[in-house]
Enzyme design. Structure first.
Site, PDB file in Angstrom:
ATOM      1  N   LYS A   1       7.569   6.602  -0.071  1.00 10.53           N
ATOM      2  CA  LYS A   1       7.962   5.255  -0.495  1.00 10.53           C
ATOM      3  C   LYS A   1       9.441   5.053  -0.179  1.00 10.53           C
ATOM      4  O   LYS A   1      10.277   5.884  -0.548  1.00 10.53           O
ATOM      5  CB  LYS A   1       7.702   5.068  -1.989  1.00 10.53           C
ATOM      6  CG  LYS A   1       6.215   5.054  -2.319  1.00 10.53           C
ATOM      7  CD  LYS A   1       5.965   5.102  -3.802  1.00 10.53           C
ATOM      8  CE  LYS A   1       5.999   3.739  -4.428  1.00 10.53           C
ATOM      9  NZ  LYS A   1       5.636   3.801  -5.870  1.00 10.53           N
TER      10      LYS A   1
HETATM   11  O1  G3P Z   1       4.992   1.789  -8.894  1.00  9.94           O
HETATM   12  C1  G3P Z   1       5.852   1.275  -9.844  1.00  9.94           C
HETATM   13  C2  G3P Z   1       5.438  -0.070 -10.287  1.00  9.94           C
HETATM   14  O2  G3P Z   1       4.074  -0.047 -10.557  1.00  9.94           O
HETATM   15  C3  G3P Z   1       6.257  -0.555 -11.446  1.00  9.94           C
HETATM   16  O3  G3P Z   1       5.487  -0.756 -12.565  1.00  9.94           O
HETATM   17  O4  G3P Z   1       5.009  -1.392 -14.862  1.00  9.94           O
HETATM   18  O5  G3P Z   1       7.259  -0.429 -14.304  1.00  9.94           O
HETATM   19  O6  G3P Z   1       6.663  -2.733 -13.568  1.00  9.94           O
HETATM   20  P1  G3P Z   1       6.152  -1.344 -13.902  1.00  9.94           P
END
Ligand code: G3P
Length: 233
Positions: free
Chosen positions: A135
């Site tokens: 990534k």
């Molecule tokens: O891969 C990371 C992304 O899914 C972020 O998730 O829930 O922290 O916005 P969140």
């Protein structure tokens, strides 16, 4: 071997649509009842479906979900790994052991400069194997790194995507995946699901082969809406 599935074009691309149409055509042919049944049970159709990734690094949760659902791999980033604690490299090795060598593991390059990203990416693939996708943040240094890594045959995901322009640039630079953050886009006052649909349209209309890997969901309806739209992951 090219992630996500050797021989299967990324979702949303004209080649993918043609393959799906061919399968449907075979399904409609009465003469093909047996081959249709075999095809339906076969890998091809599964590989054409939207992929499911566990966006978590807790080993217990990964094992529990793997046992039940048709999971295609695990996605991580530094904050997901920080939530687990311990040595992130050891955690990632344990995840690789749990998911096996055939599923995809996404690991983020930490540096913010292109050279550092390249160094990290090479080390990540050396450590966790060929079915590992690196990534790379979709920032200017990231586009530079994605392009260089594409030339080295290292698979990448342009991540932390908030806008269609970021996704387009990452895909054009050669990313295998682009990862828009649905819920975080919502929190900025925009419509995350609509942004992901626009990204898919841009990739399709430009014949860009990157697959949309939507992330940061807050509910199942968002996932289902994007599944119905035909995004890749
Ligand atoms: O891969 C990371 C992304 O899914 C972020 O998730 O829930 O922290 O916005 P969140």
């Amino acid at each position: 071997e090219a992630p996500p599935s050797a021989g299967v074009p990324p979702a949303g691309t004209p080649a993918h649509a043609r393959m799906r149409a061919d399968l449907c055509q075979a399904a409609l042919s009465p003469a093909n009842d047996q081959s249709l049944a075999a095809e339906r049970r076969g890998r091809k159709q599964e590989e054409l479906a939207m992929k499911l990734f566990i966006d978590d690094a807790h080993l217990d949760a990964i094992k529990r979900l793997l046992a039940v659902y048709p999971i295609d791999g695990v996605t991580t980033n530094p904050s997901i790994l920080a939530k687990v604690g311990g040595n992130p490299v050891e955690v990632l090795h344990a995840i690789r052991a749990a998911i096996g060598n055939d599923r995809l593991l996404f690991v983020q390059a930490v540096p913010t400069d292109a050279e550092g990203m390249l160094r990290d990416a090479r080390a990540i693939v050396r450590a966790f194997g060929k079915n590992t996708v690196v990534k790379i943040p979709s920032i200017p240094a990231g586009f530079q790194a994605i392009r260089a890594l594409r030339d080295e045959g290292i698979h990448t995901c342009g991540t932390v995507v908030y806008t269609p322009l970021q996704a387009y640039l990452a895909a054009k630079a050669g990313a295998d995946y682009v990862a828009p953050y649905v819920n975080r886009i919502d929190n900025m006052g925009y419509d995350g699901v609509a942004v992901v649909k626009e990204i898919q349209d841009i990739l399709t209309k430009n014949d860009l082969l990157a697959e949309v890997l939507a992330a940061s969901f807050k509910n199942s309806q968002q996932v289902l809406t994007l599944c119905a739209y035909g995004i890749g992951s």
